[in-house]
Design a protein around this motif. Sequence first.
Motif, PDB file in Angstrom:
ATOM      1  N   SER A 292     -29.115  20.750   8.258  1.00 15.46           N
ATOM      2  CA  SER A 292     -28.679  19.432   7.776  1.00 15.46           C
ATOM      3  C   SER A 292     -27.182  19.514   7.558  1.00 15.46           C
ATOM      4  O   SER A 292     -26.695  19.630   6.432  1.00 15.46           O
ATOM      5  N   ALA A 293     -26.430  19.442   8.651  1.00 12.22           N
ATOM      6  CA  ALA A 293     -25.020  19.821   8.631  1.00 12.22           C
ATOM      7  C   ALA A 293     -24.115  18.804   7.953  1.00 12.22           C
ATOM      8  O   ALA A 293     -22.985  19.131   7.606  1.00 12.22           O
ATOM      9  N   GLY A 294     -24.567  17.554   7.780  1.00 18.24           N
ATOM     10  CA  GLY A 294     -23.750  16.564   7.086  1.00 18.24           C
ATOM     11  C   GLY A 294     -22.406  16.348   7.737  1.00 18.24           C
ATOM     12  O   GLY A 294     -22.315  16.030   8.926  1.00 18.24           O
ATOM     13  N   THR A 295     -21.352  16.561   6.968  1.00 19.84           N
ATOM     14  CA  THR A 295     -19.992  16.421   7.511  1.00 19.84           C
ATOM     15  C   THR A 295     -19.316  17.765   7.750  1.00 19.84           C
ATOM     16  O   THR A 295     -18.130  17.813   8.046  1.00 19.84           O
TER      17      THR A 295
ATOM     18  N   PRO B  38     -16.077  19.952  18.381  1.00 24.26           N
ATOM     19  CA  PRO B  38     -16.317  19.486  19.756  1.00 24.26           C
ATOM     20  C   PRO B  38     -16.944  20.534  20.671  1.00 24.26           C
ATOM     21  O   PRO B  38     -17.558  20.176  21.679  1.00 24.26           O
ATOM     22  N   ALA B  39     -16.803  21.798  20.336  1.00 27.46           N
ATOM     23  CA  ALA B  39     -17.347  22.842  21.206  1.00 27.46           C
ATOM     24  C   ALA B  39     -18.835  23.073  20.978  1.00 27.46           C
ATOM     25  O   ALA B  39     -19.463  23.856  21.705  1.00 27.46           O
ATOM     26  N   ILE B  40     -19.408  22.394  20.000  1.00 32.85           N
ATOM     27  CA  ILE B  40     -20.808  22.624  19.639  1.00 32.85           C
ATOM     28  C   ILE B  40     -21.614  21.361  19.903  1.00 32.85           C
ATOM     29  O   ILE B  40     -21.199  20.261  19.523  1.00 32.85           O
ATOM     30  N   SER B  41     -22.739  21.513  20.558  1.00 39.23           N
ATOM     31  CA  SER B  41     -23.629  20.384  20.808  1.00 39.23           C
ATOM     32  C   SER B  41     -24.533  20.202  19.593  1.00 39.23           C
ATOM     33  O   SER B  41     -25.438  21.001  19.351  1.00 39.23           O
ATOM     34  N   THR B  42     -24.264  19.176  18.806  1.00 32.43           N
ATOM     35  CA  THR B  42     -25.027  18.928  17.583  1.00 32.43           C
ATOM     36  C   THR B  42     -26.342  18.240  17.922  1.00 32.43           C
ATOM     37  O   THR B  42     -26.352  17.161  18.512  1.00 32.43           O
ATOM     38  N   THR B  43     -27.444  18.857  17.552  1.00 30.78           N
ATOM     39  CA  THR B  43     -28.758  18.240  17.773  1.00 30.78           C
ATOM     40  C   THR B  43     -29.064  17.268  16.638  1.00 30.78           C
ATOM     41  O   THR B  43     -28.457  17.322  15.565  1.00 30.78           O
TER      42      THR B  43
ATOM     43  N   LEU C  68     -25.593  23.658  14.935  1.00 29.73           N
ATOM     44  CA  LEU C  68     -25.580  22.539  13.999  1.00 29.73           C
ATOM     45  C   LEU C  68     -26.629  21.494  14.362  1.00 29.73           C
ATOM     46  O   LEU C  68     -26.835  21.181  15.537  1.00 29.73           O
ATOM     47  N   ASN C  69     -27.251  20.949  13.331  1.00 26.28           N
ATOM     48  CA  ASN C  69     -28.228  19.866  13.488  1.00 26.28           C
ATOM     49  C   ASN C  69     -27.989  18.850  12.378  1.00 26.28           C
ATOM     50  O   ASN C  69     -27.739  19.221  11.225  1.00 26.28           O
ATOM     51  N   GLU C  70     -28.070  17.575  12.725  1.00 27.43           N
ATOM     52  CA  GLU C  70     -27.926  16.510  11.730  1.00 27.43           C
ATOM     53  C   GLU C  70     -28.679  15.286  12.222  1.00 27.43           C
ATOM     54  O   GLU C  70     -28.383  14.748  13.284  1.00 27.43           O
ATOM     55  N   VAL C  71     -29.663  14.837  11.438  1.00 28.40           N
ATOM     56  CA  VAL C  71     -30.513  13.741  11.873  1.00 28.40           C
ATOM     57  C   VAL C  71     -29.810  12.389  11.819  1.00 28.40           C
ATOM     58  O   VAL C  71     -30.097  11.504  12.624  1.00 28.40           O
ATOM     59  N   ALA C  72     -28.861  12.217  10.893  1.00 31.03           N
ATOM     60  CA  ALA C  72     -28.180  10.930  10.753  1.00 31.03           C
ATOM     61  C   ALA C  72     -27.224  10.709  11.917  1.00 31.03           C
ATOM     62  O   ALA C  72     -26.369  11.548  12.208  1.00 31.03           O
ATOM     63  N   GLU C  73     -27.371   9.579  12.568  1.00 26.60           N
ATOM     64  CA  GLU C  73     -26.583   9.297  13.772  1.00 26.60           C
ATOM     65  C   GLU C  73     -25.090   9.281  13.484  1.00 26.60           C
ATOM     66  O   GLU C  73     -24.288   9.836  14.243  1.00 26.60           O
ATOM     67  N   SER C  74     -24.693   8.648  12.387  1.00 23.26           N
ATOM     68  CA  SER C  74     -23.267   8.523  12.075  1.00 23.26           C
ATOM     69  C   SER C  74     -22.642   9.884  11.805  1.00 23.26           C
ATOM     70  O   SER C  74     -21.553  10.192  12.310  1.00 23.26           O
ATOM     71  N   ARG C  75     -23.313  10.692  11.010  1.00 20.74           N
ATOM     72  CA  ARG C  75     -22.755  12.014  10.674  1.00 20.74           C
ATOM     73  C   ARG C  75     -22.786  12.963  11.874  1.00 20.74           C
ATOM     74  O   ARG C  75     -21.892  13.799  12.022  1.00 20.74           O
ATOM     75  N   ALA C  76     -23.816  12.851  12.691  1.00 16.24           N
ATOM     76  CA  ALA C  76     -23.846  13.674  13.905  1.00 16.24           C
ATOM     77  C   ALA C  76     -22.659  13.339  14.796  1.00 16.24           C
ATOM     78  O   ALA C  76     -22.078  14.224  15.443  1.00 16.24           O
ATOM     79  N   GLY C  77     -22.286  12.054  14.830  1.00 13.97           N
ATOM     80  CA  GLY C  77     -21.117  11.655  15.607  1.00 13.97           C
ATOM     81  C   GLY C  77     -19.840  12.257  15.072  1.00 13.97           C
ATOM     82  O   GLY C  77     -18.956  12.675  15.836  1.00 13.97           O
ATOM     83  N   ILE C  78     -19.714  12.331  13.751  1.00 11.13           N
ATOM     84  CA  ILE C  78     -18.531  12.948  13.142  1.00 11.13           C
ATOM     85  C   ILE C  78     -18.478  14.430  13.471  1.00 11.13           C
ATOM     86  O   ILE C  78     -17.417  14.976  13.817  1.00 11.13           O
ATOM     87  N   LEU C  79     -19.611  15.109  13.360  1.00 11.01           N
ATOM     88  CA  LEU C  79     -19.653  16.537  13.700  1.00 11.01           C
ATOM     89  C   LEU C  79     -19.250  16.772  15.141  1.00 11.01           C
ATOM     90  O   LEU C  79     -18.569  17.762  15.466  1.00 11.01           O
ATOM     91  N   GLY C  80     -19.670  15.866  16.013  1.00  6.67           N
ATOM     92  CA  GLY C  80     -19.292  16.004  17.417  1.00  6.67           C
ATOM     93  C   GLY C  80     -17.790  15.903  17.622  1.00  6.67           C
ATOM     94  O   GLY C  80     -17.237  16.501  18.561  1.00  6.67           O
ATOM     95  N   GLN C  81     -17.111  15.161  16.745  1.00  8.27           N
ATOM     96  CA  GLN C  81     -15.654  15.012  16.849  1.00  8.27           C
ATOM     97  C   GLN C  81     -14.913  16.214  16.261  1.00  8.27           C
ATOM     98  O   GLN C  81     -13.908  16.656  16.821  1.00  8.27           O
ATOM     99  N   ILE C  82     -15.399  16.735  15.123  1.00  5.22           N
ATOM    100  CA  ILE C  82     -14.645  17.814  14.467  1.00  5.22           C
ATOM    101  C   ILE C  82     -15.126  19.210  14.863  1.00  5.22           C
ATOM    102  O   ILE C  82     -14.458  20.205  14.568  1.00  5.22           O
TER     103      ILE C  82
END
Length: 770
Positions: free
Chosen positions: A152-155, A187-192, A171-185
């Motif tokens: 539950s990686a959050g931010t 970027p080398a990791i594919s967040t599930t 990293l895994n994060e179920v919330a769509e908005s937070r998963a999008g943030i993780l993808g930005q910060i």
Amino acid sequence: MTESLAGGASAAPLSMRATAAVASAIVSAARQLLTELEQGRRIDAAVLRNAMQAAFGSSDATGVWDWKAAYDACEAATVLFLRRHGAAMRAKAASPAAMLSMLMRITSLLPTQTRRSEESQSLQQFSTPIGLAYVTSVAAAITPADVVLEPSAGTGHLAILAELAGASLVLNEVAESRAGILGQIFPAISTTRFDAAHIDDHLDPRIVPSVVLMNPPFSAAVHVDRAMADTALRHVGSALARLPEGGRLVAITGANVAPDNSAWTDSFKRLQEQGRVVFSAAIDGAVYTKQGTTVDTRLTVIDRGPADDIASLPASAGIAQDLPTLLDWVTRYVPARRPIAGTPLAAVPAVAGPPTPRTVRACVARRQPATAAPASDLAAAEVAYESVNWVPTDASKITDALYESYALQSIRIPGAQAHPTRFVQSAAMASVAPPKPSYRPLLPTRVIADGILSDAQLESVIYAGEAHSEFLAGSWTVDATFDVVAAARDDAQNAVRFRRGWFLGDGTGAGKGRQVAGILLDNWLKGRRRAVWISKSDKLIEDAQRDWSALGVERLLVTPLSRFRQGTPIPLSEGILFATYATLRTDERGEKLSRVCQIVEWLGSDFDGVIVFDESHAMQNAVGGKGERGDQAPSQQGRAGLRLQHALPNARVVYVSATGATTVHNLAYAQRLGLWAAMTFHSRPEPSSSRRSRRAASLRWRYWHAISRHWVSTQLALSPTRASNTNWSSTSSPRSRFASTMLMPAHSASSITISTRPCAPPTSPARPAH
């Protein structure tokens, strides 16, 4: 910013483009806030509002962003700050306490989170304070050789500290908005985006973390609209199962989830079968003040590997009033890590995907000889079979025994394996020619090749599809209560036709659950992605999930209706809704719709998927009757089952029972079988009671045995009275004894497919029987 959310041609769906645009804007605001942190300036409401307005091009009054997104930007800014300056801070810090002090100064520059969004409330999004995240990483003793999973990686507060320690991340994060943030910060990791309560089931089985850092929701579960006290331990248990021997899990939970709390002692004993609890300490709620709450929490450390004595649980270290105290306890009381069994691996990140439908490989891979896949990804093909001419049983081979051997009689399925145990049928039924079907199911190729469904089981799927391909004669109207069905002209307004149903009556132990799963999967692969499975007990969901996953698909697609409060919408986009008859019969309560209406709203009035009535005899006495003491009122369960069938005339109904009914009138629930023709239940002849003579009972037996043979010969019923003494999940085929189901002992199985006619109320005009 509004244009970027809604405009422009793109191959990506609007929701995906909008989420990516919002995440990009939040990170853009975070980069502006990073400058404030680097200058040591406090971020107040005015500074934060200006950064968000600059990033989004609009104020929060327009609804483009809210203050929860603004707080996420502050947390993202903290991650960016540590990525830029964290290494220097670690080098400068003479001790863990000195590093913690620097991190706490960063926290003091951030605003207190006083406003929350609907998503943050439903998912209990309270990010880990960066100071507590550091103490957690110290407890984990992370090294550059580690692969760290954050379910539950959050931010990203826990993740950035693992990154600073040199570890690889998953990293895994179920919330769509937070998963999008993780993808930005990151970027080398594919967040599930899986439900972390089942992270071990979801992650690619090749991913092997050595450390888990987690701050799961304390009582909120995905797609569940009520508090679940054991949510945190569900997350912990699934993540712990993914660790190899010697791996370490460090979790932040509610303070009451303690080994020495009698309410949780048994749960921790079960956990110790997989891992030893080596440290536990409560944390004063003041630590979470900046996150907008003062709830006490707890830090727990578990090392993978069974405890020598599962009843031996460590005493709590007490309650730490602040983070320096907690850090001191961690450095003094948490033992050194043990060697890892095997090699940690994060080189195969799972592909990010939505939480519904859930994709999984690991769960079934550990239970089945082949790896499971999402139902949409299965290599499926039509089941090829050939029709053969029925050959009547040689009279000389018929014995004096009650049953004769049963085998497929009208079809042959190349490549299908024989059922592992023997099926039998009565000599009378063996003398009836079964029909030749034409329906072709769509099933995964391995289901046949690996013998997951036997030839007899496949035969059941074929005949069920054959029955569901036709409609019953006549047109009908259904009132708003779903109680009254009246005959109507074909061109009458709101007139409907009812789809033919099918009855599976194989004996106990023949594996009816596996047959039902085959019928459901056939329809699933043909695009009918919603279904209902009703049974007698909520404990049977485990059997339903087992039978469904045995075909190589995700077991968690079978979801209990009890997760959703009565009167609330069911949020599943697809899946198999599992309900009990006791739940189904719940009537409306004030403003809350009945459970039947709740299901109908989810399925839609034009629903053409599968409804399974498992243990369907639980709906007996659906229309009442006369007993020794006078009139009997209809059963609530039977009426609820009829309402569901009336409300969804296009549904593909399957009745499943080894003992379909004890008397004829108790089959009133099976309205899609056409047993009553044009008669109304109110005017039908009353079946014989126990007070009638033996001769009357004998005549009833002969009548039903004769009519069941007629159904088999005319394709109105397919019934093997197949009895089996095995528990292997099998299916029924088209030769079951319907009469045996009702009037013989439970071991004689029957599976029938019959043309049905809903009955009309007493005032309806009579229509010719078919």
